[in-house]
Scaffold this motif. Structure first.
Motif, PDB file in Angstrom:
ATOM      1  N   LEU A   1       7.743  -8.507  -2.775  1.00 31.37           N
ATOM      2  CA  LEU A   1       8.927  -7.878  -2.524  1.00 31.37           C
ATOM      3  C   LEU A   1       7.764  -9.402  -0.994  1.00 31.37           C
ATOM      4  O   LEU A   1       6.590  -9.523  -1.249  1.00 31.37           O
ATOM      5  N   SER A   2       8.372 -10.415   0.115  1.00 31.93           N
ATOM      6  CA  SER A   2       7.155 -10.809   0.910  1.00 31.93           C
ATOM      7  C   SER A   2       7.897  -9.663   2.195  1.00 31.93           C
ATOM      8  O   SER A   2       8.579  -8.905   2.512  1.00 31.93           O
TER       9      SER A   2
ATOM     10  N   GLY B   1      11.352  -8.785   2.738  1.00 31.69           N
ATOM     11  CA  GLY B   1      12.703  -9.477   2.210  1.00 31.69           C
ATOM     12  C   GLY B   1      12.608  -9.025   0.227  1.00 31.69           C
ATOM     13  O   GLY B   1      11.192  -9.717   0.048  1.00 31.69           O
ATOM     14  N   LEU B   2      13.249  -9.511   0.006  1.00 36.71           N
ATOM     15  CA  LEU B   2      12.961 -10.105  -1.726  1.00 36.71           C
ATOM     16  C   LEU B   2      12.440 -11.416  -2.256  1.00 36.71           C
ATOM     17  O   LEU B   2      13.182 -12.347  -1.488  1.00 36.71           O
ATOM     18  N   VAL B   3      11.879 -10.675  -2.827  1.00 32.37           N
ATOM     19  CA  VAL B   3      11.326 -12.598  -2.815  1.00 32.37           C
ATOM     20  C   VAL B   3      12.408 -13.281  -3.812  1.00 32.37           C
ATOM     21  O   VAL B   3      12.377 -12.418  -5.040  1.00 32.37           O
TER      22      VAL B   3
ATOM     23  N   ILE C   1      17.493  -1.291  -1.990  1.00 31.45           N
ATOM     24  CA  ILE C   1      17.341  -1.092  -0.555  1.00 31.45           C
ATOM     25  C   ILE C   1      17.528  -2.550  -0.300  1.00 31.45           C
ATOM     26  O   ILE C   1      18.301  -2.729   0.295  1.00 31.45           O
ATOM     27  N   VAL C   2      16.497  -2.662  -0.648  1.00 34.24           N
ATOM     28  CA  VAL C   2      15.860  -4.000  -0.114  1.00 34.24           C
ATOM     29  C   VAL C   2      16.750  -5.259  -0.047  1.00 34.24           C
ATOM     30  O   VAL C   2      17.318  -5.911   0.300  1.00 34.24           O
ATOM     31  N   ALA C   3      17.293  -5.198  -1.695  1.00 32.79           N
ATOM     32  CA  ALA C   3      17.936  -6.369  -2.176  1.00 32.79           C
ATOM     33  C   ALA C   3      19.583  -5.851  -2.084  1.00 32.79           C
ATOM     34  O   ALA C   3      20.563  -7.050  -1.588  1.00 32.79           O
TER      35      ALA C   3
ATOM     36  N   ARG D   1      18.637  -9.595   1.840  1.00 33.53           N
ATOM     37  CA  ARG D   1      18.011  -9.580   0.918  1.00 33.53           C
ATOM     38  C   ARG D   1      16.792  -8.778   1.566  1.00 33.53           C
ATOM     39  O   ARG D   1      15.885  -8.949   1.260  1.00 33.53           O
ATOM     40  N   GLU D   2      17.110  -8.510   2.718  1.00 31.06           N
ATOM     41  CA  GLU D   2      15.600  -7.873   3.855  1.00 31.06           C
ATOM     42  C   GLU D   2      15.515  -6.722   4.688  1.00 31.06           C
ATOM     43  O   GLU D   2      16.635  -6.989   4.554  1.00 31.06           O
ATOM     44  N   ALA D   3      14.832  -5.989   4.604  1.00 27.58           N
ATOM     45  CA  ALA D   3      15.485  -4.759   5.152  1.00 27.58           C
ATOM     46  C   ALA D   3      13.976  -4.238   6.348  1.00 27.58           C
ATOM     47  O   ALA D   3      12.932  -4.612   5.794  1.00 27.58           O
ATOM     48  N   CYS D   4      13.997  -3.600   7.536  1.00 23.45           N
ATOM     49  CA  CYS D   4      13.135  -3.280   8.101  1.00 23.45           C
ATOM     50  C   CYS D   4      11.856  -2.219   7.479  1.00 23.45           C
ATOM     51  O   CYS D   4      13.298  -0.954   7.047  1.00 23.45           O
ATOM     52  N   VAL D   5      11.151  -1.936   7.543  1.00 25.68           N
ATOM     53  CA  VAL D   5      10.692  -0.617   7.143  1.00 25.68           C
ATOM     54  C   VAL D   5      11.240   0.749   7.809  1.00 25.68           C
ATOM     55  O   VAL D   5      11.681   1.582   7.387  1.00 25.68           O
TER      56      VAL D   5
END
Length: 117
Positions: free
Chosen positions: A89-90, A101-103, A51-53, A58-62
């Motif tokens: 993830l970062s 965010g995906l590292v 989902i994040v990717a 490539r970033e998502a809120c919790v």
């Protein structure tokens, strides 16, 4: 009934197996890889990572990750922590929300192990 076994002449110098063509994993590298793969060895974590990717930048809120996986917020936070500690993830806090965010390149090492050369 006695079965006779064929004997191999080990003194002839014949090699029974093909030689290695590249360096195998070292023990520390294997242990690190096992830890990394354990972080991915959970369906919820794989979904969260996907989902994040798949999200913009490539970033998502919790807050956007809880409903899609159908787990409680504390459980999702635990899975995100495991993925963050494994280097996938970062994490950044913005106001009251945390964004993951995906590292960059984090999945490249795993992908290269799965692709035969």
């Amino acid at each position: 009934m006695v079965t006779m076994l064929d004997l191999t002449d080990v003194s002839s110098g014949a090699v029974c197996c093909a030689p290695l063509v590249r360096e195998p994993l070292t023990q520390p590298d294997a242990e690190q890889l096992a830890t990394t793969l354990k972080a991915l060895a959970d369906p919820a974590r794989l979904r969260l990572l996907s989902i994040v990717a798949s999200s913009a930048d490539r970033e998502a809120c919790v807050c956007d990750l809880i409903d899609p996986v159908g787990l409680s917020q504390p459980t999702v936070s635990h899975h995100l922590k495991v993925l963050t500690e494994a280097g996938f993830l970062s994490r950044s806090k913005r106001g009251t929300w945390v964004y993951y965010g995906l590292v960059p390149g984090a999945l490249d090492g795993i992908a290269s192990l799965l692709v035969s050369t």
